[in-house]
Motif scaffolding. Structure first.
Motif, short mmCIF file in Angstrom:
data_model
loop_
_atom_site.label_atom_id
_atom_site.label_comp_id
_atom_site.label_asym_id
_atom_site.label_seq_id
_atom_site.Cartn_x
_atom_site.Cartn_y
_atom_site.Cartn_z
N PHE A 262 11.55 10.83 -21.60
CA PHE A 262 12.19 11.45 -22.77
C PHE A 262 12.17 10.39 -23.86
O PHE A 262 12.79 9.34 -23.70
CB PHE A 262 13.62 11.88 -22.43
CG PHE A 262 14.27 12.82 -23.41
CD1 PHE A 262 13.69 13.10 -24.65
CD2 PHE A 262 15.47 13.45 -23.09
CE1 PHE A 262 14.28 13.98 -25.54
CE2 PHE A 262 16.08 14.33 -23.98
CZ PHE A 262 15.48 14.59 -25.21
N HIS A 265 15.72 9.34 -28.88
CA HIS A 265 16.42 10.44 -29.57
C HIS A 265 17.92 10.15 -29.59
O HIS A 265 18.39 9.26 -28.89
CB HIS A 265 16.17 11.76 -28.81
CG HIS A 265 16.75 11.75 -27.42
ND1 HIS A 265 16.13 11.12 -26.36
CD2 HIS A 265 17.91 12.25 -26.91
CE1 HIS A 265 16.87 11.24 -25.27
NE2 HIS A 265 17.96 11.92 -25.58
N ASP A 267 21.54 12.31 -29.03
CA ASP A 267 21.91 13.59 -28.41
C ASP A 267 22.70 14.49 -29.35
O ASP A 267 22.91 15.66 -29.05
CB ASP A 267 22.73 13.33 -27.14
CG ASP A 267 21.88 12.71 -26.05
OD1 ASP A 267 20.68 13.03 -25.97
OD2 ASP A 267 22.41 11.90 -25.27
N HIS A 320 18.48 6.47 -27.77
CA HIS A 320 18.16 6.07 -26.39
C HIS A 320 16.92 6.80 -25.92
O HIS A 320 16.54 7.82 -26.49
CB HIS A 320 19.34 6.35 -25.46
CG HIS A 320 19.72 7.80 -25.41
ND1 HIS A 320 20.43 8.40 -26.43
CD2 HIS A 320 19.48 8.77 -24.50
CE1 HIS A 320 20.60 9.67 -26.14
NE2 HIS A 320 20.04 9.93 -24.96
FE LIG Z 1 19.68 11.89 -24.37
#
Ligand SMILES: [Fe+2]
Ligand SMILES: O=C(O)CCC(=O)C(=O)O
Length: 338
Positions: A262, A265, A267, A320
């Motif tokens: 991932f 980004h 959250d 993160h």
């Molecule tokens: Fe996240």
């Protein structure tokens, strides 16, 4: 595979309950005031004479101190009950209502070990010889909770909380089993198109498979219960922030074969995530994959990869990323708290 039971009583990983103990002179001594040091408490029960254990611990008091631990003898009763209990290096404490033994469901004399953050790390029931028991307690402290020698802190670090012992190994395995057998699908993200939120997926951004724990299911209630006991108190300790609710929990898997990841980004950046406050990512397995570190790029190149059952909790405002898994599969339990 059978779902493991949830322990109804305080258990390993739980923060000590707010029990007020009293010194021989009647002064209160909340159990949380032992924080910052490892605390070894022998809790007397039934008709046991606790003094042989206290003496056995006392004869090793210097070793315990060197191992970073303080020694206590706790017994039910008023301060006068423990007035004669004091032995060298062991603080005698009275538990007027027997709340400690009750909360931890101790029916037999046992020694409880709390870590420096007042979380229960181990319970050793007294079996036979007090001297062997004291030796086992010392061994446990030395192996599992050795003192940190004073060091200079890192010059920069991400403001994240690493929380040990949130899930037992059995629960970690169970959640992995749920992911693999009760449905999972390629993960996407919500994006606003005009006035509508649509689920999109983009392998540039995220590659993983998600199982959403059903709203209102017994499993959701059990995970919530564990979070209330082991995660929320840590967030409260570090940030003094109340948590009101959680989003649906997700059990996710990043596979090495497709370099599951991932990319960086926040959250709370999307419309749907605006009110998110804390993210919790809890690794369910260790040693079965390469890569898969959690990195907070605003704070440097530090890769977090907690052991199975350990969580990382952090503000949803922090950038993160989950780095690619390059071998095996990484399983994670994810939560967003509001
Ligand atoms: Fe996240
Ligand atoms: O894989 C992780 O540990 C983090 C996942 C994550 O950041 C997310 O789902 O928002």
């Amino acid at each position: 595979m059978q779902k493991p039971p949830l322990h109804p009583w305080f258990d390993i990983g739980d923060v000590a309950p707010a029990v007020e103990l009293r010194n021989g002179d009647g002064k209160t001594r909340p159990i949380t005031r032992m924080a910052g040091r490892t605390a070894v408490l022998h809790v007397a029960a039934g008709s046991q004479d606790p003094l042989p254990v206290a003496l056995a611990l006392s004869s090793r008091a210097a070793d315990f101190r060197e191992a970073g631990a303080d020694l206590y003898l706790v017994r039910r009763g008023g301060p006068q009950t423990v007035a004669g209990d004091a032995v060298d290096g062991v603080t005698a404490l009275a538990d007027p209502a027997g709340a400690l033994a009750h909360n931890f469901h101790l029916e037999h004399p046992s020694t409880m070990v709390f870590d420096r953050a007042s979380r229960l790390a181990a319970v050793l029931p007294l079996e036979g010889d007090p001297d062997a028991h004291a030796g086992a307690c010392l061994g446990l402290v030395r192996d599992r909770l050795p003192p940190d020698r004073f060091r200079e802190g890192p010059s920069i670090q991400a403001p994240v909380m690493v929380i040990p012992n949130v899930l037992s190994p059995q629960w970690c395995r169970w959640l992995m089993h749920v992911h693999d057998t009760q449905g999972n699908e390629s993960s996407g993200f919500l994006e606003k198109v005009g006035s509508e939120l649509v689920l999109r997926s983009d392998a540039e951004v995220k590659v993983r498979r998600d199982h959403v724990v059903a709203a209102g299911s017994p499993l959701e209630a059990e995970i919530r219960h564990i979070f209330q006991r082991r995660v929320i108190p840590e967030i409260a300790r570090a940030t003094h922030s109340p948590i009101q609710r959680h989003e649906l929990f997700k059990i996710v898997r990043y596979d090495g074969e497709e370099r599951g990841h991932f990319r960086p980004h926040r959250d709370n950046a999307s419309e749907a995530g605006r009110t998110r406050r804390f993210a919790v990512t809890l690794n369910l397995n260790t040693g079965e994959y390469d890569g898969g570190h959690l990195v907070f790029p605003e704070y440097g190149e530090f890769g977090y990869r907690p052991a199975a059952g350990e969580a990382v909790a952090f503000s949803c405002n922090l950038l993160h990323e989950a780095r690619p898994v390059t071998r095996g599969s990484r399983y994670v339990l994810l939560a967003f708290l509001h």
